[in-house]
Design a protein around this motif. Structure first.
Motif, PDB file in Angstrom:
ATOM      1  N   LEU A 197       0.809  -1.218   0.000  1.00 46.85           N
ATOM      2  CA  LEU A 197       0.000   0.000   0.000  1.00 46.85           C
ATOM      3  C   LEU A 197       0.841   1.266   0.000  1.00 46.85           C
ATOM      4  CD1 LEU A 197      -2.868  -0.958   2.502  1.00 46.85           C
ATOM      5  CD2 LEU A 197      -2.869  -1.077   0.000  1.00 46.85           C
ATOM      6  N   ARG A 203      -2.977   9.372   2.196  1.00 51.67           N
ATOM      7  CA  ARG A 203      -4.419   9.254   2.276  1.00 51.67           C
ATOM      8  C   ARG A 203      -5.153  10.514   1.825  1.00 51.67           C
ATOM      9  NH1 ARG A 203      -7.281   5.231   4.596  1.00 51.67           N
ATOM     10  NH2 ARG A 203      -8.844   6.484   3.596  1.00 51.67           N
ATOM     11  N   ARG A 235      -6.722   1.796   0.208  1.00 43.94           N
ATOM     12  CA  ARG A 235      -5.923   2.062   1.402  1.00 43.94           C
ATOM     13  C   ARG A 235      -6.670   1.700   2.688  1.00 43.94           C
ATOM     14  NH1 ARG A 235      -4.334   7.893  -1.109  1.00 43.94           N
ATOM     15  NH2 ARG A 235      -6.594   7.754  -1.449  1.00 43.94           N
TER      16      ARG A 235
END
Length: 272
Positions: A197, A203, A235
């Motif tokens: 990830l 984010r 995510r």
């Protein structure tokens, strides 16, 4: 745990299992771009894991995975839903221009020929039920698999069932998509080391489909958001969620297989 993989079975083991529960599973899927965080074998690996789970649960033999699949060029409407504004843009499947590596897509007619030959090999071994466990949701892939399943069911001694490895957890499940939370979660559960990830941005950066080749299923249906960003964020994926999808696929396909197998006996005498 008993061996379910065809390539690892001795002749006696194969014959005994075919006599006990005459079902062969064929996992299928292309080597395809699944974002920078996922392996190219995501679709066939998903199909393989589910097929093995079904065989271990109810019986049957899993043939070596067919790493092969097809895609069509996106329509102007689909490209618009993915956030592209350019006219006359040509994009096949999920190979958006920003991707640094292309997918290994076969032309639809070539995929059909390859799948047909593999099915013939399995049918000639005398399996009564052949289950194609498909890991790829492209329209051409689905149409080809469903067409061949009907053709073989009506023209050979075997019944062929076309299934999908990933299925909704419940009726209102909107998490399905391409390289989004659902597929990422499945791969984290199946082979966690293959998912990274950290290859995705922080984010706070939205994932635009046209930039990352990642999409929600609703986006393909023209029901995505105005920003053309992924809402079912990869995510947020966890191996625990992935396990739920794998186990859900195993249970649903097991139910389909058992139902189809129960209907085989009266049909056997009607085929050429």
């Amino acid at each position: 745990m008993r061996t379910v993989q065809y390539e690892l079975m001795r002749p006696g083991e194969l014959l005994a299992e075919k006599e006990r529960f005459s079902v062969a599973y064929l996992p299928v899927g292309p080597l395809e771009w699944h974002g920078p965080h996922m392996p190219f074998g995501t679709d066939p690996l998903d199909a393989q894991a589910v097929a093995r789970g079904v065989a271990q649960k109810i019986g049957g033999v899993v043939f070596p995975t067919l790493y092969c699949g097809t895609e069509r060029a996106r329509t102007p409407q689909e490209l618009q839903c993915m956030g592209f504004e350019e006219e006359d843009l040509y994009v096949v499947g999920m190979d958006v221009p920003a991707n640094p590596v292309k997918s290994c897509y076969f032309p639809e007619e070539a995929f059909g020929m390859i799948l047909r030959e593999y099915l013939l090999q399995i049918v000639e071994q005398g399996f009564r039920l052949v289950v194609i466990v498909n890991g790829h949701g492209a329209s051409g892939q689905l149409a080809t698999g469903e067409r061949l399943a009907r053709e073989f069911t009506h023209n050979t001694p075997a019944t062929v069932l076309f299934t999908r490895a990933m299925q909704k957890l419940e009726e209102g499940d909107q998490r399905l998509g391409h390289a989004n939370i659902s597929e990422t979660a499945m791969q984290m559960y199946i082979s966690g080391d293959s998912v990274d990830l950290s290859q995705l941005p922080p984010r706070e950066v939205p994932l635009k489909t046209c930039d990352w080749g990642i999409a929600d299923a609703l986006e393909f249906q023209g029901l995505g958001n105005a920003a053309h960003t992924v809402e079912q964020d990869p995510r947020d994926a966890t191996a625990q969620l992935g396990r739920r999808y794998v186990e859900n696929g195993v249970q649903r396909i097991s139910d389909q297989v058992l139902a189809a197998y129960a209907e085989l006996e009266p049909r056997q005498g009607t085929k050429a």
